[in-house]
Design a protein around this motif. Structure first.
Motif, mmCIF file in Angstrom:
data_model
loop_
_atom_site.group_PDB
_atom_site.id
_atom_site.type_symbol
_atom_site.label_atom_id
_atom_site.label_comp_id
_atom_site.label_asym_id
_atom_site.label_seq_id
_atom_site.Cartn_x
_atom_site.Cartn_y
_atom_site.Cartn_z
ATOM 1 N N SER A 36 0.854 -1.181 0.000
ATOM 2 C CA SER A 36 0.000 0.000 0.000
ATOM 3 C C SER A 36 0.893 1.235 0.000
ATOM 4 C CB SER A 36 -0.893 -0.017 1.234
ATOM 5 O OG SER A 36 -1.609 1.173 1.339
ATOM 6 N N GLU A 37 0.651 2.141 -0.945
ATOM 7 C CA GLU A 37 1.427 3.377 -1.035
ATOM 8 C C GLU A 37 0.482 4.525 -1.368
ATOM 9 O OE1 GLU A 37 4.417 3.031 -4.063
ATOM 10 O OE2 GLU A 37 5.141 1.120 -3.294
ATOM 11 N N ALA A 38 0.781 5.699 -0.852
ATOM 12 C CA ALA A 38 0.022 6.900 -1.188
ATOM 13 C C ALA A 38 0.976 8.079 -1.213
ATOM 14 C CB ALA A 38 -1.086 7.141 -0.177
ATOM 15 N N GLU A 39 0.859 8.874 -2.259
ATOM 16 C CA GLU A 39 1.687 10.086 -2.337
ATOM 17 C C GLU A 39 0.928 11.163 -3.095
ATOM 18 O OE1 GLU A 39 4.493 9.162 -6.188
ATOM 19 O OE2 GLU A 39 5.176 8.410 -4.258
ATOM 20 N N GLU A 40 1.301 12.400 -2.823
ATOM 21 C CA GLU A 40 0.663 13.500 -3.534
ATOM 22 C C GLU A 40 0.974 13.369 -5.021
ATOM 23 O OE1 GLU A 40 1.005 17.462 -1.871
ATOM 24 O OE2 GLU A 40 1.452 16.564 0.081
ATOM 25 N N TYR A 41 -0.039 13.598 -5.830
ATOM 26 C CA TYR A 41 0.118 13.483 -7.286
ATOM 27 C C TYR A 41 0.680 14.799 -7.805
ATOM 28 C CZ TYR A 41 -1.046 12.253 -12.111
ATOM 29 O OH TYR A 41 -0.988 11.972 -13.448
ATOM 30 N N TRP A 42 1.784 14.732 -8.479
ATOM 31 C CA TRP A 42 2.524 15.919 -8.899
ATOM 32 C C TRP A 42 1.765 16.799 -9.892
ATOM 33 C CZ3 TRP A 42 3.551 16.436 -14.090
ATOM 34 C CH2 TRP A 42 3.385 15.287 -14.866
ATOM 35 N N LYS A 43 0.823 16.230 -10.602
ATOM 36 C CA LYS A 43 0.177 16.946 -11.696
ATOM 37 C C LYS A 43 -0.939 17.891 -11.236
ATOM 38 C CE LYS A 43 -0.591 15.569 -16.429
ATOM 39 N NZ LYS A 43 -0.932 14.483 -17.319
ATOM 40 N N PHE A 44 -1.620 17.541 -10.124
ATOM 41 C CA PHE A 44 -2.755 18.334 -9.659
ATOM 42 C C PHE A 44 -2.656 18.575 -8.162
ATOM 43 C CE2 PHE A 44 -4.432 15.770 -13.230
ATOM 44 C CZ PHE A 44 -4.744 16.797 -14.102
ATOM 45 N N GLU A 45 -3.062 19.773 -7.729
ATOM 46 C CA GLU A 45 -3.115 20.065 -6.305
ATOM 47 C C GLU A 45 -4.268 19.298 -5.666
ATOM 48 O OE1 GLU A 45 -2.945 24.121 -4.970
ATOM 49 O OE2 GLU A 45 -1.672 24.681 -6.666
ATOM 50 N N GLU A 46 -4.106 18.978 -4.398
ATOM 51 C CA GLU A 46 -5.121 18.267 -3.631
ATOM 52 C C GLU A 46 -5.562 16.957 -4.296
ATOM 53 O OE1 GLU A 46 -8.290 20.872 -2.413
ATOM 54 O OE2 GLU A 46 -6.911 22.167 -1.319
ATOM 55 N N MET A 47 -4.579 16.257 -4.857
ATOM 56 C CA MET A 47 -4.821 14.959 -5.492
ATOM 57 C C MET A 47 -3.735 14.000 -5.015
ATOM 58 S SD MET A 47 -6.615 13.272 -7.957
ATOM 59 C CE MET A 47 -7.226 14.503 -9.072
ATOM 60 N N PHE A 48 -4.162 12.800 -4.651
ATOM 61 C CA PHE A 48 -3.223 11.756 -4.240
ATOM 62 C C PHE A 48 -3.308 10.589 -5.212
ATOM 63 C CE2 PHE A 48 -3.432 14.146 -0.402
ATOM 64 C CZ PHE A 48 -2.265 13.880 0.290
ATOM 65 N N GLU A 49 -2.168 9.948 -5.423
ATOM 66 C CA GLU A 49 -2.118 8.704 -6.175
ATOM 67 C C GLU A 49 -1.899 7.597 -5.149
ATOM 68 O OE1 GLU A 49 -0.183 7.162 -10.247
ATOM 69 O OE2 GLU A 49 1.221 8.086 -8.849
#
Length: 115
Positions: A36-49
């Motif tokens: 299980s991994e979660a990180e902020e998505y670089w392309k959009f603010e307030e979005m996690f991958e």
């Protein structure tokens, strides 16, 4: 099975709140989450991958998976064939009328055990 999600959330605490209903949908077919991994998505603010690697129960069929998926989104695209087959649901797809909570996109890969 590998599950990749893009989820709108301001921070990790909010992300956990939005992920809980998604995880609960899969409880009946997932034996174990092995990664299980979660990180902020670089392309959009307030979005996690978010990435989950799951081991499914041995008795799970493709029909069982599809039944669960219909509770997550009403529109799934099947991409590729054989071992490269993946399933994709996107809030931005024209045919999508429903996708769970703050989920923007879901992609499932490594489905060869179900084929």
């Amino acid at each position: 099975m590998l599950v990749r999600l893009h989820v709108h959330a301001k921070d990790e605490d909010e992300l956990k709140v939005h992920l809980t209903p998604f995880i609960e949908k899969f409880d009946t077919i997932v034996e174990e989450v092995t990664r299980s991994e979660a990180e902020e998505y670089w392309k959009f603010e307030e979005m996690f991958e978010v990435l989950y690697e799951c081991k499914l129960h041995h008795s799970v069929t493709y029909a069982d998976l599809r039944a669960v998926l219909q509770t997550v989104s009403d529109h799934w695209l099947e991409l590729g064939t054989g071992e490269d087959k993946s399933l994709l649901a996107s809030k931005n797809a024209e045919e999508c009328q429903f996708i769970l909570g703050n989920v923007e996109l879901v992609r499932l890969t490594q489905l060869s055990d179900l084929l």
